[in-house]
Design an enzyme around this catalytic site. Structure first.
Site, PDB file in Angstrom:
ATOM      1  N   GLU A 142       8.237  -6.191   5.501  1.00  0.00           N
ATOM      2  CA  GLU A 142       8.739  -6.252   3.731  1.00  0.00           C
ATOM      3  C   GLU A 142       9.904  -5.507   3.510  1.00  0.00           C
ATOM      4  O   GLU A 142      10.221  -4.786   4.117  1.00  0.00           O
ATOM      5  CB  GLU A 142       7.692  -5.976   2.900  1.00  0.00           C
ATOM      6  CG  GLU A 142       7.066  -4.464   3.512  1.00  0.00           C
ATOM      7  CD  GLU A 142       8.477  -3.360   2.079  1.00  0.00           C
ATOM      8  OE1 GLU A 142       8.953  -4.441   1.427  1.00  0.00           O
ATOM      9  OE2 GLU A 142       7.729  -2.793   2.429  1.00  0.00           O
ATOM     10  N   ARG A 177       4.880  -6.374  -0.936  1.00  0.00           N
ATOM     11  CA  ARG A 177       5.116  -7.422  -0.606  1.00  0.00           C
ATOM     12  C   ARG A 177       5.375  -8.211   1.180  1.00  0.00           C
ATOM     13  O   ARG A 177       6.393  -9.013   1.427  1.00  0.00           O
ATOM     14  CB  ARG A 177       6.548  -6.285  -0.554  1.00  0.00           C
ATOM     15  CG  ARG A 177       7.081  -6.280  -1.808  1.00  0.00           C
ATOM     16  CD  ARG A 177       8.468  -5.489  -1.943  1.00  0.00           C
ATOM     17  NE  ARG A 177       7.969  -4.512  -1.583  1.00  0.00           N
ATOM     18  CZ  ARG A 177       7.709  -2.827  -1.841  1.00  0.00           C
ATOM     19  NH1 ARG A 177       7.091  -3.431  -3.379  1.00  0.00           N
ATOM     20  NH2 ARG A 177       7.848  -1.843  -1.231  1.00  0.00           N
ATOM     21  N   SER A 218      13.576   4.132   5.725  1.00  0.00           N
ATOM     22  CA  SER A 218      13.499   4.827   3.965  1.00  0.00           C
ATOM     23  C   SER A 218      14.817   5.148   4.165  1.00  0.00           C
ATOM     24  O   SER A 218      15.132   6.814   4.138  1.00  0.00           O
ATOM     25  CB  SER A 218      11.999   5.765   3.332  1.00  0.00           C
ATOM     26  OG  SER A 218      12.698   5.574   2.201  1.00  0.00           O
ATOM     27  N   HIS A 298       4.417  13.737  -1.159  1.00  0.00           N
ATOM     28  CA  HIS A 298       5.150  12.520  -1.264  1.00  0.00           C
ATOM     29  C   HIS A 298       5.093  11.958  -3.053  1.00  0.00           C
ATOM     30  O   HIS A 298       5.707  11.291  -3.604  1.00  0.00           O
ATOM     31  CB  HIS A 298       4.379  10.627  -0.922  1.00  0.00           C
ATOM     32  CG  HIS A 298       4.835   8.846  -0.722  1.00  0.00           C
ATOM     33  ND1 HIS A 298       4.474   8.610  -2.240  1.00  0.00           N
ATOM     34  CD2 HIS A 298       6.871   9.300  -0.772  1.00  0.00           C
ATOM     35  CE1 HIS A 298       5.606   7.946  -1.413  1.00  0.00           C
ATOM     36  NE2 HIS A 298       6.808   7.891  -1.422  1.00  0.00           N
ATOM     37  N   PHE A 305      11.712   9.923  -8.173  1.00  0.00           N
ATOM     38  CA  PHE A 305      13.080   8.629  -7.673  1.00  0.00           C
ATOM     39  C   PHE A 305      12.340   7.946  -9.080  1.00  0.00           C
ATOM     40  O   PHE A 305      13.468   6.978  -9.682  1.00  0.00           O
ATOM     41  CB  PHE A 305      12.169   7.239  -6.995  1.00  0.00           C
ATOM     42  CG  PHE A 305      12.879   6.431  -6.563  1.00  0.00           C
ATOM     43  CD1 PHE A 305      13.735   5.563  -6.295  1.00  0.00           C
ATOM     44  CD2 PHE A 305      11.657   5.171  -7.075  1.00  0.00           C
ATOM     45  CE1 PHE A 305      14.201   4.904  -6.406  1.00  0.00           C
ATOM     46  CE2 PHE A 305      11.391   3.800  -7.305  1.00  0.00           C
ATOM     47  CZ  PHE A 305      13.890   3.654  -6.831  1.00  0.00           C
ATOM     48  N   HIS A 319      14.227   0.433   1.487  1.00  0.00           N
ATOM     49  CA  HIS A 319      13.133   1.352   2.801  1.00  0.00           C
ATOM     50  C   HIS A 319      13.092  -0.563   3.245  1.00  0.00           C
ATOM     51  O   HIS A 319      13.465  -1.649   2.688  1.00  0.00           O
ATOM     52  CB  HIS A 319      11.685   1.834   1.988  1.00  0.00           C
ATOM     53  CG  HIS A 319      11.101   0.640   1.582  1.00  0.00           C
ATOM     54  ND1 HIS A 319      10.358   1.155   0.333  1.00  0.00           N
ATOM     55  CD2 HIS A 319      10.633  -0.579   2.061  1.00  0.00           C
ATOM     56  CE1 HIS A 319       9.252   0.198   0.559  1.00  0.00           C
ATOM     57  NE2 HIS A 319       9.521  -0.747   1.504  1.00  0.00           N
TER      58      HIS A 319
END
Length: 349
Positions: A142, A177, A218, A298, A305, A319
């Protein structure tokens, strides 16, 4: 608004998505699209490892690999990057993307390419080399982009960009995805093993992978960013990102991360470019998700973000994530130190 999964890859679901059918994402994002002729891609990470005094020789080797891409059946896209690992070794990594795995096999087996990699000179020239190659099927990868033009990585060998997609902005959207996620939990089977050679002694070492190793790339591209966006990247986004990448590089083994490299793109002279990306290998997609959803390193990346994404104009974020069958993986290390890539976590029989 459309699904991230293209129409020709849809099938009756036996596994549900992580969100309701009426979910509306908080901002637009897009995915790469390819027609039905794309059934399998190859992602080849070809590395040169060196101590600083061998930099000029390593650059020559990097340029040789890039020149070999001009041979018949070479990749449809490639880039070059640099990474200083936690053992003090520099690593140039040339990444090639093939739209057709058969073309990669023909290129790799051609006399000029195979002869160079298999030559005894690779064992005696004072450099280390590695090949980490994965060939996911169309349903096994994906993509996600915060921009719509000049797609990097695997997006460059696809055909077009989607309209706004539904599956993003929530935990679990990465898995949703994947076309395979409609019917497959993509769980790992087997383990990472040393197939031949001895990592502690150098020489040629082959590893045996396993089904559903997860590979994430990424990236961040600030080539055209204005001073305000550059400051945003370096002052707000990069510090938590660097902390997360360092954690995975140094402590990832305990949580299922086989290898993590935060690399900076370079030109053929080794000059750093204003593009960077992470290369992460995980035992499974599930373990990658668990870190993404729960680990403080993370969570800081994710919240930063979300805070800035709607204001981005020239800073490009993206990514790509894949899983692959063990039979389609090639993991080879030549005179690399034993902490290199997936050498670190491979079991010996």
């Amino acid at each position: 608004m459309e699904s991230a999964i293209d129409q020709h890859l849809k099938c009756p679901r036996t596994l549900s998505r992580r969100v309701d059918d009426d979910y509306q994402p908080p901002f637009p994002m897009w995915v790469g699209r390819a027609d039905a002729t794309l059934t399998q891609v190859t992602m080849a990470y070809l590395g040169i490892q060196f101590k600083e005094e061998k930099r000029a020789q390593a650059l020559q080797a990097m340029r040789h690999i890039v020149s070999s891409f001009a041979l018949p059946d070479g990749p449809g896209n490639h880039d070059m990057s640099y990474h200083l690992d936690n053992q003090g070794y520099g690593n140039f990594i040339v990444v090639g993307y093939w739209r057709d795995a058969g073309r990669y096999c023909r290129w790799m087996r051609s006399p000029d390419v195979a002869g160079w990699w298999d030559s005894d000179a690779r064992l005696a020239d004072g450099l280390g080399y590695f090949r980490e190659v994965f060939s996911p099927r169309a349903e096994q990868f994906e993509t996600l982009y915060a921009f719509k033009e000049d797609l990097p990585g695997v997006g460059a060998v696809m055909d077009r960009i989607s309209d706004d997609i539904e599956e993003h902005g929530y935990w679990g959207s990465m898995r949703d995805r994947f076309p395979a996620s409609q019917v497959d939990r993509m769980r790992p089977s087997g383990q990472l093993e040393v197939l031949s050679g001895e990592p502690a002694k150098g020489g040629r070492v082959l590893l045996k992978g396993h089904d559903n190793i997860a590979l994430i790339r990424s990236g961040q591209d600030w080539v055209d960013a204005d001073p305000e966006e550059r400051a945003l990247y370096f002052n707000e986004m990069l510090p938590p990102l660097q902390d997360g990448m360092d954690f995975l590089r140094d402590q990832g083994k305990e949580i299922g991360c086989y290898s993590n490299r935060f690399v900076r793109n370079v030109d053929l002279e080794g000059n750093l470019l204003d593009i960077a990306y992470d290369i992460g290998h995980w035992r499974s997609l599930d373990l990658l998700e668990r870190w993404a959803e729960s680990h403080p390193t993370h969570l800081r990346i994710f919240t930063t973000f979300f805070k800035v994404v709607t204001g981005l104009k020239k800073l490009r974020l993206y990514h790509e994530v894949s899983v692959s069958d063990g039979a389609t993986q090639w993991l080879e290390y030549i005179n690399c130190h034993p902490q290199t890539g997936m050498l670190r976590d491979a079991k010996t029989s």
